[in-house]
Design a protein around this motif. Structure first.
Motif, short mmCIF file in Angstrom:
data_model
loop_
_atom_site.label_atom_id
_atom_site.label_comp_id
_atom_site.label_asym_id
_atom_site.label_seq_id
_atom_site.Cartn_x
_atom_site.Cartn_y
_atom_site.Cartn_z
N ILE A 151 0.85 -1.19 0.00
CA ILE A 151 0.00 0.00 0.00
C ILE A 151 0.89 1.24 0.00
O ILE A 151 1.46 1.60 1.04
CB ILE A 151 -0.94 0.02 1.22
N PRO A 152 1.06 1.89 -1.13
CA PRO A 152 1.88 3.10 -1.18
C PRO A 152 1.28 4.20 -0.30
O PRO A 152 0.07 4.43 -0.30
CB PRO A 152 1.85 3.49 -2.66
N GLY A 153 2.14 4.88 0.42
CA GLY A 153 1.71 5.98 1.29
C GLY A 153 1.23 5.54 2.65
O GLY A 153 1.01 6.39 3.53
N LEU A 154 1.00 4.27 2.87
CA LEU A 154 0.53 3.78 4.16
C LEU A 154 1.59 3.99 5.23
O LEU A 154 2.79 3.78 4.99
CB LEU A 154 0.19 2.29 4.06
N GLU A 197 12.20 0.15 5.00
CA GLU A 197 11.39 0.80 3.97
C GLU A 197 12.11 0.82 2.63
O GLU A 197 11.50 0.57 1.57
CB GLU A 197 11.03 2.22 4.41
N ALA A 198 13.41 1.12 2.64
CA ALA A 198 14.18 1.14 1.39
C ALA A 198 14.22 -0.24 0.77
O ALA A 198 14.09 -0.39 -0.46
CB ALA A 198 15.59 1.67 1.66
N ARG A 203 16.39 8.65 -0.52
CA ARG A 203 15.05 9.10 -0.92
C ARG A 203 14.06 8.94 0.23
O ARG A 203 13.20 9.80 0.44
CB ARG A 203 14.58 8.32 -2.13
N VAL A 204 14.22 7.86 0.97
CA VAL A 204 13.34 7.66 2.13
C VAL A 204 13.56 8.77 3.14
O VAL A 204 12.61 9.32 3.71
CB VAL A 204 13.60 6.28 2.76
N GLU A 205 14.82 9.12 3.37
CA GLU A 205 15.11 10.19 4.32
C GLU A 205 14.62 11.53 3.83
O GLU A 205 14.15 12.37 4.61
CB GLU A 205 16.61 10.23 4.59
N ALA A 206 14.68 11.74 2.53
CA ALA A 206 14.22 13.02 1.98
C ALA A 206 12.71 13.15 2.04
O ALA A 206 12.17 14.22 2.37
CB ALA A 206 14.71 13.16 0.54
N ASP A 207 12.01 12.08 1.71
CA ASP A 207 10.53 12.13 1.71
C ASP A 207 9.95 11.96 3.11
O ASP A 207 8.77 12.28 3.33
CB ASP A 207 9.97 11.03 0.80
#
Length: 496
Positions: free
Chosen positions: A235-238, A259-260, A269-273
């Motif tokens: 589920i993206p964004g969950l 997550e990565a 990217r995970v840290e940035a978002d």
């Protein structure tokens, strides 16, 4: 006037004097009718008249004394007997009429008591269904009771002293069940169904979206960690709240790259978002279910110290489920397609320790496993208590009982889902994690307890049909009982 001699001769001819009897004379019978006596009297008068043909005047007073007096005595006796019989018959008729009247009054009072009891039963039924209707509309209990029309209870009929009849005791009113929602026409669960979501209440919706927050307990375990990764990937964004033991530092290190790795994206990217994983140590947990819309419970009863373990709430999971129910609600329109909001990771054989001797003998292959015979540290008893706490919490739930969890077992085959707790087989942690997340997304899994294992030779198929085919849990007895047909089939699929 009639002379004395003539009168005496006439009287003697009537009363039967020995001197006047003929040889063929027979005395008058004692039991003679009144008509015969009257005929005899007139015959005597005729004889007297013939005996005195020359007499001009007949002294009737003398005849009364000599003739009529013996006649009137039996006649008057018969008249008195007839009058007495008539009076006795009238008395008997009066008593019979009184008895019939009392019987009719008793029947009337019985009918009145039955009508009063039936009216009271109808009033209770009307109140019961009015209360259920008001609950379904989201009205409070007091308002439902006030809105329900109440028919006055008829007064009981007075008791007659002559024939007292015990007043029948009214039947006890049936206990009103909690407001229920139907799941696929099978299971009943006391969900918190409302017509409008109030402020501060978390709304539960079918399925999972990017707006949901899912709590995963036991995140330090292999199964819990895989569940977190499966949720992030599917589920993206969950967002996921991962709770585990061992200290916050150890938990952060264990989930640092989850997550990565799950989403196959760079860690930068995970840290940035911003990470979608919120790490909570069990030792620091206070408001564990705040803002949560679904739970996957992989910890044991004592696995979350923020909720003390007890037999009343089914351990930590039962208490957390009760807290989540009080803080959340679902709309009436969503209840028909609702998906589980609490998925519990239990274990196969959780109910086998409670089987009777006959049941264990009947399903010997499932009851004679070492874990069932030994039950180290009461593991099966703890899991059974957790399951009971989940069923009693009032949330849409699904309980998954995996068979032998084998870390070295890798299967690319399909799932075998069953009920009755008679399955034996093997399954990997990764397959268990995927099954737990799938249960969160399928309405057919709601209100059900299932056992699961995988077979390498079985092709993978969508799980929606398999979930729907399983029977729902029974309200009082819990999971469905074992069946011979399922037991025989599963024994054919059991590993050697």
């Amino acid at each position: 006037m009639l002379s004395a001699a003539a009168a005496a001769g006439a009287a003697a001819s009537f009363i039967g004097s020995a001197q006047l009897h003929s040889p063929s004379h027979r005395a008058l019978p004692a039991r003679c009718s009144v008509t015969a006596l009257e005929g005899g009297a007139w015959s005597t008068l005729a004889l007297a008249k013939d005996a005195l043909p020359e007499a001009d005047v007949l002294d009737l007073d003398l005849l009364d004394g000599l003739i009529l007096t013996p006649l009137l005595v039996p006649i008057l006796g018969l008249v008195i007997l007839r009058s007495g019989a008539a009076a006795a018959g009238a008395k008997l008729a009066q008593l019979e009429a009184q008895r019939s009247l009392e019987t009719a009054e008793g029947r009337i009072k019985k009918l009145e008591a039955k009508v009063a009891e039936r009216d009271e039963t109808l009033v209770r039924k009307a109140e019961f269904w009015s209360d259920r209707l008001a609950k379904a509309r989201g009205e409070p209990r007091s308002q439902a009771a006030a809105a329900a029309p109440r028919k006055p209870t008829p007064k009981p009929a007075p008791v007659v002293a002559a024939a007292p009849k015990p007043t029948p005791k009214p039947k006890p009113a049936p206990a009103a069940p909690p407001p229920a929602a139907t799941v696929g026409g099978e299971a009943l669960a006391p969900w918190n169904v409302v017509t409008r979501i109030s402020n501060g209440v978390t709304q539960l919706r079918p399925g999972l979206t990017a707006n949901d927050l899912v709590l995963v307990t036991g995140a330090e375990t292999q199964a819990g960690k895989l569940v977190v990764a499966e949720l992030l990937q599917r589920i993206p964004g969950l967002r996921v709240r991962a709770c585990g033991e061992g200290g916050r530092a150890a938990l952060e290190a264990s989930l640092a790259n989850i997550e990565a790795e799950a989403c196959a994206v760079p860690k930068s990217r995970v840290e940035a978002d911003g990470s979608r994983v919120e790490i909570v140590a069990a030792e620091e947990a206070t408001a564990l279910t705040a803002g949560v819309t679904a739970v996957v419970w992989c910890a044991s009863s004592a696995g979350v110290r923020g909720r003390p373990s007890s037999s009343e709430d089914g351990g930590g999971v039962g208490g957390a489920a009760a807290v989540l129910r009080e803080a959340s609600a679902l709309l009436r329109g969503d209840q028909s397609g609702m998906t589980p909001k609490l998925v519990l990771l239990s274990t196969a054989a959780a109910s086998r320790v409670g089987w009777s001797r006959e049941t264990k003998k009947r399903f010997a292959a499932a009851a004679e496993l070492p874990i069932v015979r030994l039950d180290p540290q009461n593991i099966l008893g703890v899991k059974a208590r957790e399951e009971a706490g989940v069923r009693a919490a009032g949330l849409p739930y699904c309980i998954v009982r995996p068979c032998n969890l084998d870390e070295e077992y890798v299967s690319e085959g399909g799932y075998v889902l069953s009920s009755g707790d008679v399955a034996t087989g093997r399954i990997s942690h990764r397959d268990v994690a995927a099954l737990l997340v799938s249960a969160l997304l399928e309405p057919g899994a709601c209100g059900k307890t299932l056992e699961a294992f995988t077979l390498p030779t079985l092709p993978k198929r969508p799980l929606a049909a398999a979930f729907r085919a399983l029977p729902a849990d029974m309200e009082a007895a819990g999971s469905p009982p074992p069946e011979d047909a399922a037991y025989g089939l599963l024994q054919q699929l059991a590993p050697p």
